[in-house]
Design a protein around this motif. Structure first.
Motif, short mmCIF file in Angstrom:
data_model
loop_
_atom_site.label_atom_id
_atom_site.label_comp_id
_atom_site.label_asym_id
_atom_site.label_seq_id
_atom_site.Cartn_x
_atom_site.Cartn_y
_atom_site.Cartn_z
N SER A 91 0.82 4.09 -2.84
CA SER A 91 0.41 5.45 -2.46
C SER A 91 1.44 6.46 -2.96
N SER A 101 -5.83 0.51 -2.13
CA SER A 101 -5.29 1.67 -2.84
C SER A 101 -6.25 2.13 -3.93
N GLN A 137 0.82 -1.22 0.00
CA GLN A 137 0.00 0.00 0.00
C GLN A 137 0.85 1.26 0.00
#
Length: 898
Positions: free
Chosen positions: A174, A203, A170
């Motif tokens: 990001s 996400s 993640q």
């Protein structure tokens, strides 16, 4: 043809990929080409390849590398691969990309590359220890932006290859999603491959980028029967007949990976590629995936199967020695098992092992009996820890273990959460702590784990913080200190979620239960803070009396007393009390004239809200030099700590406030636009955006850019109901002024009357922060001159009570328009006198121009020109374009004969 041969021969895996190969060739060559013997600044971009497993995405990325390598050193390739097993290891993909390059540098070279971001982004990359207990995720992402940008600009163009992005962690996704908007500005090409049906839920922004972004993904399709026939004949000879080739296509569905594997198995079996052999292909193909692969693995023997299971549990970049220990084997037995798995095209590599294809890894992992798989993850956690892999690696295994009331598991997960927070991965920390709660922790530790969980979510999810901290406070086992801290942070979460009433109530309730001392005073300070910044505060007068009584005899002996004194100063400023007395409270809150230790901008105990109050008071009481020093320090502290989110946005807003008050309007606009841009990265509707919006609108009006001010208002949804929190300047007063500047007098009167009622009911009479009476007087002057004069007199009384040169001078200046020519001259001369000693240069410039215009109106042209020239010069320095235009027009009028 063996599987390895297929890997080394790109044509086998790239049949019918001419269009995709052309796109790759053009993108890489376009980035790396030279012109006139010098490298041009080439722009990169984003290439997306999507498709189900086995359709050749990896082969395309490998071909991209080959094309890049053929460019004779004119670019650098960074590569990484997402992994289902490491999906919960923060920054796993980013580390794969950057660590090899950084490892080749000396410490000095790395520090030069990172600049001021070394201690901020370095921990996320595993090259330096964390700077503190909790890094700001946005700051870490900004640091990574800087590093990758410097690599692309200072060295050679970069080509970044990311395979299996659907399994990326993640934190890496990001960062990449936020950075992707800059790709076309840099000599940086990113080629990314993913499975469209397996995009991660964690996400959503990445999902939106690849599905709806500017770069349209190239969707890979299965091979046609003719392409499969070509592959068969290349491998098994031109005599392969049509029925055999057609059956290969039917068995594999044209999937390139499965096709190559099936052909390799047929070749290993020395199968004749004729119709009579076609019936054997279906069973042979089934052995390449799913249950068939598991059965084939079992036929290799229990020890080989156990080693494959260990490798599947470890996942990616598999340490052969660690896999042997997990499988319970000695070196010789493990080496033999690895050899047999390589021969079977299940594993590749030597010291560091990988599965031949993600499909194989998935099949092997799913084939492990559930109980065995869970037990092996538990063993892998402890073996990884013993091997020095770190708690982050151990934790990802513990997340897969069934809860079993094991305190060691709880401690390991809590330690991993602390490490994740320190490198800027709060979501990973939340995963660990949520899993720790399921173990569960000992009853006496449960409240503390809930507290840690709430703190982990504070920067990213205020509502999650609220839920966990409330649960922690409902339990009896929190220590007194943690109970106070949990309550304070809970109130912050409420406030960040625009729930100011709940924020004030929760600290008031806990303060009643807290013994007398610094803890109770800390909660009282929070109560007064969240009450005092409410726009629609109930019993504002009562709160003001209570804080006045509480602080009357406080000396500032500790930070709890200092916080209360700062809140008393804020309340006095917003109420328009005598500025000298207001500043005395701030002076009592300082230590040797400086900010007290433990109340820095980045201090987590108090947050930045209370320390900022003193500086805001300075800004509105003409102590602008002191305010500027402190707000500049705030920017430096936030940047040094890597806090690039809301805190830094507020700091730029505060700098903009001081610049606006000083009359440096162009610089103020720049700072405020930067603060708003930072704020917008965090989402919409946040308090910091409202504050920045109001300050920017006010600055643009002062510059004479009313249309731009209206545009900012529309872009930032500056509409009623306005912010529930006090902003600078008051939102409703500002809305009325903007309407008035746009000529919407009727609407402005309604807005200003409502603002005035609300402020008067709460005793908030500061005419600098909320000059509603002066704007309303101007609006009603034509229709209700007596009312306008009464409003102006009211404003002047409050300005004289407040007592600053700016408040008195600006009120006189704006009141003068209501008077006759001679009286106006006297009033404006007084305004110029007061504002000449004020640090607010724009207001002084406006007074000079107003006075010059008034002098011209009564025929005193020589004096008028002197005033107008002085005002024009100052207005130009301020960047007050509208005032400059007016001053020039008045000056020209002085030179014109009647």
């Amino acid at each position: 043809m063996s599987g390895q041969q297929c890997e080394s021969n790109p044509s086998a895996a790239l049949f019918e990929r001419e269009r995709e190969l052309e796109v790759v060739e053009q993108a890489v060559r376009g980035l790396c080409d030279r012109a006139d013997g010098r490298r041009e600044v080439r722009r990169g971009g984003l290439l997306l390849f999507s498709g189900d497993a086995g359709l050749g995405k990896t082969a395309l990325l490998q071909q991209t590398r080959r094309v890049a390598e053929s460019c004779e050193g004119r670019c650098v390739v960074l590569s990484a691969r997402g992994s289902r097993s490491a999906e919960k290891v923060p920054f796993h993909v980013v580390r794969q990309l950057l660590q090899p390059t950084l490892a080749a540098m000396s410490t000095e070279e790395r520090q030069e590359l990172f600049g001021g971001w070394y201690e901020i982004a370095g921990p996320a990359l595993g090259i330096v220890p964390p700077l503190g207990p909790q890094a700001d995720p946005q700051g870490v992402r900004d640091g990574l932006d800087w590093v990758i940008t410097q690599l692309a600009l200072k060295y050679k163009p970069l080509i970044v290859l990311i395979d299996d992005a659907h399994w990326a962690d993640q934190e890496s996704l990001s960062w990449f999603t936020s950075f992707a908007v800059r790709l076309t500005e840099l000599p940086l090409l990113v080629v990314l491959a993913y499975r469209p049906l397996e995009l991660p839920d964690h996400s959503p922004a990445f999902r939106e980028l690849v599905q709806e972004g500017a770069a349209s993904p190239t969707e890979l399709r299965a091979l046609t029967p003719d392409a499969v026939a070509g592959l068969v004949r290349d491998a098994l000879g031109p005599g392969a007949d049509d029925p055999f080739c057609r059956e290969v296509w039917a068995v594999t569905g044209g999937n390139p990976y499965e096709t190559v594997e099936l052909i390799a198995k047929a070749q290993d079996r020395r199968m004749e590629p004729v119709e009579e052999s076609a019936a054997l292909l279906r069973d042979l193909g089934a052995a390449a995936r799913g249950r068939g692969l598991v059965s084939r693995l079992e036929k290799l023997g229990p020890s080989v199967t156990r080693f494959a299971w260990a490798a599947a549990v470890l996942g990616t970049e598999i340490d052969a020695k660690l896999a042997a220990n997990l499988a319970g084997m000695g070196p010789s037995e493990a080496a033999d098992a690895a050899d047999r798995l390589r021969e079977a095209r299940i594993l590749t590599g030597t010291t560091s092992l990988e599965f031949f294809h993600p499909l194989i890894a998935t099949s092997v992992y799913k084939g492990i009996p559930a109980a065995t798989r869970t037990a092996m993850h538990g063993q892998a956690a402890w073996l990884s820890a013993d091997a020095g892999k770190g708690v982050a690696v151990s934790a990802r295994h513990l997340l897969e273990v069934h809860p079993d009331n094991d305190p060691d598991v709880v401690n390991q997960l809590r330690a991993a959460a602390r490490e994740h927070l320190a490198v800027g991965a709060p979501d990973a920390a939340r995963n660990c702590l949520e899993r720790a709660l399921l173990e569960p922790p000992a009853e006496e530790d449960r409240a503390t784990v809930l507290y840690e969980l709430g703190c982990a979510a504070l920067l990213t999810s205020p509502q999650t913080t609220v839920n966990h901290l409330r649960a922690a406070l409902d339990l009896p086992d929190l220590s007194d200190d943690l109970r106070v801290d949990a309550t304070y942070r809970l109130s912050q979460a409420y406030a960040h979620n625009n729930q100011l009433r709940e924020a004030a109530e929760v600290v008031a309730d806990q303060a009643l239960r807290t013994p007398a001392g610094t803890g109770r005073m800390r909660l009282q300070a929070a109560h007064f803070l969240w009450k005092g910044i409410q726009v629609e505060e109930e019993d504002a007068e009562g709160r003001s009396r209570r804080i006045a009584e509480l602080t009357r005899d406080l000396k500032g002996r500790d930070n709890s007393e200092r916080a209360l004194l700062l809140l008393r100063a804020w309340d006095g400023m917003i109420r328009g009390e005598n500025a000298l007395e207001v500043n005395e409270f701030i002076d009592r809150a300082l230590v040797d004239g400086k900010q007290a230790p433990g109340m820095s901008w980045t201090n987590l105990e108090w947050g930045f809200e209370i320390p900022s109050l003193a500086r805001i008071v300075y800004a509105f009481t003409d102590r602008l030099d002191e305010a500027a020093v402190l707000f500049d320090k705030a920017v430096r502290e936030f940047e040094a700590a890597g806090w690039s989110g809301a805190h830094l946005a507020f700091a730029h807003d505060f700098r903009g406030l001081v610049l606006r008050r000083r009359g440096k309007l162009a610089e103020a606009e720049e700072a405020l636009r930067r603060g708003l841009a930072l704020g917008h990265r965090l989402g919409s509707g946040l308090p910091l955006q409202r504050n920045g919006t109001c300050l920017l609108i006010d600055t643009l009006i002062a510059r004479g850019k009313v249309d731009e001010a209206q545009k900012v208002a529309e872009e930032n949804t500056f509409l009623p109901p306005y912010s529930p929190a006090v902003v600078l300047p008051d939102a409703a007063c500002l809305a009325g002024r903007l309407l008035l500047e746009r000529g919407m007098v009727k609407e402005a009167i309604a807005e200003l009357e409502a603002a005035g009622r609300r402020l008067e009911e709460r005793g908030r009479n500061n005419v600098v922060w909320a000059p509603w009476a002066l704007d309303l007087a101007r609006a009603v002057a034509d229709e209700e001159p007596e009312r306008a004069r009464a409003l102006a007199d009211r404003a002047l009384r409050h300005a004289q009570i407040f007592g600053t040169d700016t408040a008195i001078g600006e009120t006189l200046r704006r009141s003068a328009v209501l008077e006759g020519p001679e009286e106006r001259l006297v009033t404006l001369e007084r305004a110029v006198h007061f504002l000449s000693t004020s640090p607010c240069r724009y207001e002084y410039a406006a007074a000079l121009v107003d006075h010059g215009a008034a002098l011209r109106a009564v025929g005193r042209r020589a004096e008028a020109v002197e005033r107008l020239q002085a005002g024009l010069t100052l207005a130009e320095r301020c960047g007050a374009d509208g005032l400059v235009t007016r001053a020039r027009a008045e000056t020209e009028a002085c030179a014109t004969k009647d």
